[in-house]
Enzyme design. Structure first.
Site, short mmCIF file in Angstrom:
data_model
loop_
_atom_site.label_atom_id
_atom_site.label_comp_id
_atom_site.label_asym_id
_atom_site.label_seq_id
_atom_site.Cartn_x
_atom_site.Cartn_y
_atom_site.Cartn_z
N GLY A 279 0.76 -1.12 0.00
CA GLY A 279 0.19 0.12 0.02
C GLY A 279 0.90 1.22 0.12
O GLY A 279 1.78 1.18 -0.44
N CYS A 280 0.46 2.37 0.35
CA CYS A 280 1.13 3.67 0.57
C CYS A 280 2.36 3.46 1.33
O CYS A 280 2.30 3.07 2.51
CB CYS A 280 0.11 4.67 1.18
N PHE A 281 3.31 4.03 0.78
CA PHE A 281 4.58 3.82 1.22
C PHE A 281 4.87 4.82 2.63
O PHE A 281 5.76 4.61 3.27
CB PHE A 281 5.91 4.07 0.37
N CYS B 255 2.77 4.80 4.81
CA CYS B 255 2.32 4.18 5.74
C CYS B 255 3.42 3.17 6.39
O CYS B 255 3.78 2.93 7.61
CB CYS B 255 1.11 3.36 5.59
#
Length: 221
Positions: free
Chosen positions: A54-56, A58
């Site tokens: 997912g979003c890096f 995070c």
């Protein structure tokens, strides 16, 4: 009728082109999965591992909180083009996923533990995304650098799948290259605490993970 026919022909051509492009992309990605893994040499006793989840923003914050991890870098991996950017990877046509490079001390934290962190910090059954972030650029990928890591990853996936009674979405790729993301993406959560996404998505995801694995967290987290 004369006006409809040209429109139908254009639609047909575009459909054929899209199918051909999608097949080409799939072929390139399948070729990557068959490649020989690249081993990143140790540097002053520190090793590197690569994950996409997912979003890096995070994922970077999650691994930064783990004891034995000295630094985490946001970037792109798993694609078939050179020099990917945030904009190009978001088209889904470069094959890259947002990923992180985890620099760690193997005498303090093992690759196996980093794998446990990986699965404990995400929804392991979500395909092509995590939480509100969807698309191939947000898909889950675990990168291996040798046969030992590959076997360990496969065992973890199989055990988790059996435990959940569902398929685990994470893809398994031989590591090839990590491309560092733009400077403004680095340490994003730490430097942008008032950002809406950070407050509503990233921080809750981090805290949810930390509640699961308190024993391995750094004292200042």
């Amino acid at each position: 009728m004369k006006k409809i026919l040209p429109l139908l022909f254009i639609t047909f051509l575009l459909s054929c082109q899209n199918k051909a492009q999608n097949k080409t992309l799939t072929d390139k990605q399948n070729k990557l999965k068959m490649a020989t893994p690249v081993t990143v040499p140790s540097d002053n006793g520190m090793e590197r591992a690569y994950f996409a989840s997912g979003c890096f923003w995070c994922v970077e914050a999650i691994y930064e909180s783990v004891t034995g991890v000295s630094e985490v870098i946001s970037g792109y991996a798993g694609g078939h083009t050179a020099n990917p950017t945030y904009e190009s990877s978001n088209t889904g046509r470069t094959g890259h996923a947002e990923a992180v490079e985890v620099i760690y001390n193997p005498t303090i934290v093992s690759f196996e533990t980093l794998l446990e962190v990986y699965f404990a910090s995400q929804n392991p059954t979500q395909v092509n995304g995590q939480g509100p972030d969807n698309g191939s650029q947000y898909r889950s990928i675990i990168f291996y650098q040798n046969s030992i890591q590959k076997e360990l990853i496969q065992r973890k996936k199989e055990a988790l799948s059996k435990q959940l009674g569902k398929s685990v979405a994470a893809e398994v790729y031989p590591f090839q290259k990590f491309w560092k993301a733009e400077a403004y993406h680095q340490n994003y959560e730490k430097l942008n605490p008032n950002n809406g996404y950070i407050k509503n998505v990233s921080v809750p995801r981090l805290k949810k993970f930390q509640a699961k694995m308190t024993a391995i967290l750094k004292k200042n987290h």
